[in-house]
Design a protein around this motif. Structure first.
Motif, short mmCIF file in Angstrom:
data_model
loop_
_atom_site.label_atom_id
_atom_site.label_comp_id
_atom_site.label_asym_id
_atom_site.label_seq_id
_atom_site.Cartn_x
_atom_site.Cartn_y
_atom_site.Cartn_z
N LEU A 1 0.82 -1.21 0.00
CA LEU A 1 0.00 0.00 0.00
C LEU A 1 0.85 1.26 0.00
O LEU A 1 0.48 2.27 -0.58
CB LEU A 1 -0.94 0.01 1.22
CG LEU A 1 -1.96 -1.12 1.27
CD1 LEU A 1 -2.72 -1.06 2.57
CD2 LEU A 1 -2.90 -1.05 0.08
N ASP A 2 2.00 1.22 0.67
CA ASP A 2 2.80 2.42 0.85
C ASP A 2 4.09 2.43 0.04
O ASP A 2 4.88 3.35 0.15
CB ASP A 2 3.17 2.58 2.34
CG ASP A 2 1.94 2.73 3.21
OD1 ASP A 2 0.95 3.29 2.72
OD2 ASP A 2 1.97 2.26 4.36
N ALA A 3 4.34 1.38 -0.73
CA ALA A 3 5.62 1.26 -1.43
C ALA A 3 5.83 2.39 -2.42
O ALA A 3 4.95 2.71 -3.21
CB ALA A 3 5.70 -0.08 -2.14
N GLN A 4 7.00 2.99 -2.35
CA GLN A 4 7.40 4.04 -3.28
C GLN A 4 8.29 3.39 -4.33
O GLN A 4 9.26 2.73 -3.98
CB GLN A 4 8.16 5.15 -2.54
CG GLN A 4 8.81 6.18 -3.43
CD GLN A 4 7.82 7.05 -4.19
OE1 GLN A 4 6.69 7.22 -3.78
NE2 GLN A 4 8.26 7.58 -5.31
N PRO A 5 7.95 3.54 -5.61
CA PRO A 5 8.81 2.95 -6.63
C PRO A 5 10.21 3.56 -6.59
O PRO A 5 10.39 4.71 -6.17
CB PRO A 5 8.12 3.29 -7.95
CG PRO A 5 6.86 3.99 -7.61
CD PRO A 5 6.83 4.25 -6.15
N SER A 6 11.19 2.78 -7.01
CA SER A 6 12.56 3.29 -7.06
C SER A 6 12.69 4.32 -8.18
O SER A 6 11.85 4.39 -9.07
CB SER A 6 13.54 2.13 -7.31
OG SER A 6 13.41 1.67 -8.65
N ASP A 7 13.76 5.08 -8.13
CA ASP A 7 14.02 6.07 -9.18
C ASP A 7 14.12 5.41 -10.55
O ASP A 7 13.63 5.92 -11.55
CB ASP A 7 15.28 6.88 -8.86
CG ASP A 7 15.09 7.84 -7.70
OD1 ASP A 7 13.93 8.12 -7.33
OD2 ASP A 7 16.11 8.31 -7.16
N ASP A 8 14.76 4.23 -10.59
CA ASP A 8 14.87 3.51 -11.87
C ASP A 8 13.50 3.08 -12.39
O ASP A 8 13.24 3.16 -13.59
CB ASP A 8 15.77 2.28 -11.72
CG ASP A 8 17.24 2.64 -11.60
OD1 ASP A 8 17.62 3.76 -12.03
OD2 ASP A 8 18.01 1.81 -11.09
N GLN A 9 12.63 2.62 -11.49
CA GLN A 9 11.28 2.22 -11.90
C GLN A 9 10.49 3.42 -12.41
O GLN A 9 9.77 3.32 -13.41
CB GLN A 9 10.54 1.56 -10.72
CG GLN A 9 11.09 0.21 -10.34
CD GLN A 9 10.49 -0.31 -9.05
OE1 GLN A 9 10.27 0.44 -8.10
NE2 GLN A 9 10.24 -1.62 -8.99
N ILE A 10 10.63 4.54 -11.73
CA ILE A 10 9.93 5.77 -12.16
C ILE A 10 10.46 6.21 -13.52
O ILE A 10 9.68 6.54 -14.42
CB ILE A 10 10.11 6.90 -11.11
CG1 ILE A 10 9.37 6.53 -9.82
CG2 ILE A 10 9.61 8.23 -11.67
CD1 ILE A 10 9.65 7.46 -8.67
N ARG A 11 11.78 6.19 -13.69
CA ARG A 11 12.37 6.59 -14.98
C ARG A 11 11.86 5.69 -16.10
O ARG A 11 11.49 6.18 -17.17
CB ARG A 11 13.89 6.54 -14.90
CG ARG A 11 14.57 7.07 -16.15
CD ARG A 11 16.10 7.00 -16.03
NE ARG A 11 16.73 7.61 -17.18
CZ ARG A 11 16.82 7.02 -18.38
NH1 ARG A 11 16.33 5.83 -18.58
NH2 ARG A 11 17.42 7.66 -19.38
N SER A 12 11.81 4.40 -15.86
CA SER A 12 11.31 3.46 -16.88
C SER A 12 9.85 3.74 -17.20
O SER A 12 9.44 3.69 -18.37
CB SER A 12 11.45 2.02 -16.39
OG SER A 12 12.81 1.68 -16.28
#
Length: 146
Positions: free
Chosen positions: A69-80
């Protein structure tokens, strides 16, 4: 009083509000709230296969791991995800011009119009996990020989 009625028609709304067994939970929750009802009969090929209630939805939500519920995606996941969101648009910036740091997307590169700028920044902003978008986009500079 409806609770002491003997017939179903005395306690059910007509026509009955039902859902199909493949109805997404979000749609079920929206329907329960919009119609102000607590339970929905669930049908499969027109036959009753169960009932889903508000309590069922609360239990399903509570069973989700808190990390999910609270997981923040990693910067790499966001960039992808941003790169995927931009992919295929004629106005998309070059992927090398995208840097994500601590959830903030930094967009670098050249644009031909304000509409392109706005489209790139809006596409980046709507990706889940993006905390902010920094605009480093600029118009190309034309050099003329002396």
């Amino acid at each position: 009083m409806k609770e002491r009625s003997i017939r179903v028609r005395d306690v059910m709304s007509a026509p009955a509000v039902t859902v199909d067994e493949s109805t997404p939970l979000g749609a079920v929750a929206e329907l329960l709230g919009r119609k102000h009802i607590k339970r929905l009969p669930v049908l499969s090929k027109g036959k009753l296969v169960g009932i889903v209630s508000r309590a069922n939805l609360v239990r399903a939500l509570a069973s989700c791991a808190p990390a999910q519920l609270d997981a923040q995606p990693s910067d790499d996941q966001i960039r992808s995800a941003i790169t995927k969101e931009l992919d295929g648009h004629r106005w998309a910036m070059v992927a090398d011009g995208l840097i994500v740091t601590d959830g903030v997307a930094h967009c670098w590169g050249a644009v031909r119009s304000e509409e392109e700028r706005e489209a790139i920044l809006a596409a980046a902003a709507r990706v889940p996990g993006v905390k902010g978008v920094k605009d480093h986009l600029e118009y190309p500079v034309a050099f003329t020989p002396l």
